[in-house]
Design an enzyme around this catalytic site. Structure first.
Site: not given
Lengths: 334, 206
Positions: A54-57, A220
């Site tokens: 997932g993106s956001g990391h 997350h």
């Protein structure tokens, strides 16, 4: 929601556009398939290393694409694994005939999508694919009754070390065995001071009062194992280091790579306060720090908090750690 | 019935998931990572785009293509799980007359696919906790001579009960499992979207 965005639906594609514009010397970005490639991939004779999630990391994983680390990274929606089409396209594109290693964090969606992609790439192009699933999070107890432990901080250290090994031209099975060895020797634990806000959701994932913290979180924005009253850094360091050390266990005389990671919303000054505490705890336990890394490398959007990762390091792992790396998120010696 | 009923079903599912996107994400915020509503909405909007630009000769082709679209657009665990469900459902219907019996076989094939991918068991607090009782209710209704609409209504009602029964459970699969005991007291988002899909089937496939 107070964020530097245009439309929540466009965050990932616009960030990838920005990445392509910022690093044209090192990266090539396939905007349609949302894949970040090392500019000179595929490298003849070199095992291809792919990760994604997932993106956001950020900077994980796109920021770890480049010389000495990943050949490609697949970007999913925020906190959502990428899809098999992306992973298959990346797998075929980085395969120079030496095969491809998928570096997968242990989350149900990531594992399922990478499995499907590996099957498809083998069926479609005959690409030889091996996988390593990282699962270093000691906060997940009773792992027999859960989807297993989460893959967190060790993923960063693994991508660096295995990236160096692949750069040396080692064969696929050897690279995969090394990846497994790194995963088996690493453990992590994280905590949060605040929630984050997923852009598409528009409000914080969980509420945390001013005097509370979540211990045992993943990456997350999900709640952790325990909610506790806020404590000084000294006590938080113990809450993170003790379960990590006792899990492997790391013993007196061991040498480790010590990694204090910020979750995205904590300033470096606080991460160094934490590292100071972690270093003292390790010293007291007779554990030597061979190398260290402090900063925001595997983040949860703007969540405040940190995680501690220890990786038991022998001479070979330290040598591979020291090898040159040139990526937007990690760079030395090159 | 023919392929048009299935087109209507998928359009109705897309509408229902769009309406419930914020609700599904809210359920997912409690025990997951706050993306289930947005992901399902994105996937089924892509299915609607597919329906707008392509006409399908048969239900099996339609369902297979919808399944592949979901795998390609949803991501996370829901993409492979729902994608596999529609792909296997469609494959099972190939060449068959559409009767309550053949559709039942298709539903079973779809849910077997979900189980093969997700490896969940009843009580793990997943979408399977809605699928399993729905299949039983469907089979019982068809065995008793019910028509498709009656059988699907029974399935949707059983799915809703299964969904409600996930609330006290401790999750053993998926993102929620990482919370251990703290996952109890929250309704499972996957069982909730499954129930929406079956309620939509009861409305449109009769």
């Amino acid at each position: 929601m107070k964020k530097l965005i245009n439309d929540p639906a466009d965050v990932v594609s616009e960030a990838l556009r920005g990445m392509a514009a910022a690093h044209p010397d090192r990266l090539r970005v396939d905007l349609e398939n949302r894949i970040v490639y090392r500019k000179d991939a595929p490298r003849p004779g070199k095992v291809g290393l792919i990760s994604g999630g997932g993106s956001g990391h950020e900077p994980m994983h796109g920021g770890f694409v480049g010389v000495g680390m990943l050949d490609a990274a697949c970007a999913g929606e925020v906190f959502t694994s990428p899809v098999p089409d992306q992973m298959m396209a990346a797998t075929k594109a980085v395969d120079s005939g030496a095969g491809v290693l998928h570096i997968v964090k242990n989350y149900t969606g990531d594992v399922m999508n990478f499995e499907m992609a590996a099957e498809l790439a083998a069926a479609d192009a005959g690409t030889e694919v091996l996988s390593v699933v990282t699962n270093d999070d000691v906060a997940v107890q009773d792992s027999l009754y859960t989807a297993g432990r989460r893959g967190v901080g060790v993923t960063v250290l693994l991508e660096k070390i295995v990236g160096a090994a692949a750069e040396e031209g080692r064969p696929l099975q050897e690279v995969a065995d090394l990846a497994k060895r790194v995963n088996d020797n690493g453990r992590s634990m994280g905590m949060a001071l605040t929630s984050c806000t997923v852009p598409a959701a528009g409000k914080p994932t969980f509420d945390l009062a001013e005097n509370e913290m979540e211990v045992g979180i993943g990456i997350h924005g999900e709640p952790g194992r325990q909610r506790l009253p806020l404590a000084p850094a000294r006590e938080i360091a113990e809450l993170l280091v003790d379960p990590v050390v006792s899990d492997l266990p790391y013993q007196q005389g061991d040498s480790v790579i010590a990694f204090v990671n910020g979750m995205g919303g904590t300033p470096l000054i606080e991460l160094y306060v934490m590292y100071n505490e972690v270093a003292q705890l390790l010293d007291r336990a007779g554990i030597t720090v061979a190398r260290s890394l402090v900063g925001n490398y595997i983040t949860s959007l703007e969540m405040a908090g940190c995680s501690v990762t220890l990786l038991k390091a022998d001479d070979e792992l330290v040598r591979l750690w020291d090898a040159p790396v040139n990526t937007p998120g990690l760079r030395w010696g090159a | 019935m023919g392929v048009d009923s299935f087109v209507n079903w998928l359009r109705d599912v897309a509408g229902s998931l769009h309406e419930n996107a914020a609700y599904l994400t809210e359920l997912d915020s409690a025990i997951g990572d706050a993306d289930h509503g947005a992901n399902m909405d994105r996937g089924f909007q892509a299915v609607v785009a597919l329906l707008d630009e392509t006409s399908f000769e048969s239900a099996d082709e339609l369902l297979k293509k919808a399944g592949m679209t979901l795998v390609s657009k949803v991501g996370g665990a829901s993409g492979p799980l729902y994608g596999t469900f529609f792909l296997r459902f469609g494959t099972a219907l190939a060449g068959a007359d559409l009767t309550p019996e053949t559709i039942g076989k298709g539903l079973h094939a779809g849910v077997d696919g979900v189980l093969a991918r997700g490896k969940a068991e009843l009580g793990d607090k997943t979408m399977y906790d809605a699928w399993a009782p729905a299949l039983t209710a469907y089979d019982d209704a068809v065995a008793g001579g019910a028509d498709l609409g009656t059988a699907l209504t029974a399935a949707a009602e059983a799915a809703a009960k299964g969904r409600d029964a996930t609330t006290p459970l401790v999750a053993r699969k998926g993102r929620a499992s990482y919370l251990g005991e703290r996952s109890a007291g929250h309704q499972d988002p996957g069982a909730t979207s499954t129930t929406l899909i079956l309620e939509s089937a009861a409305r449109t496939l009769a």
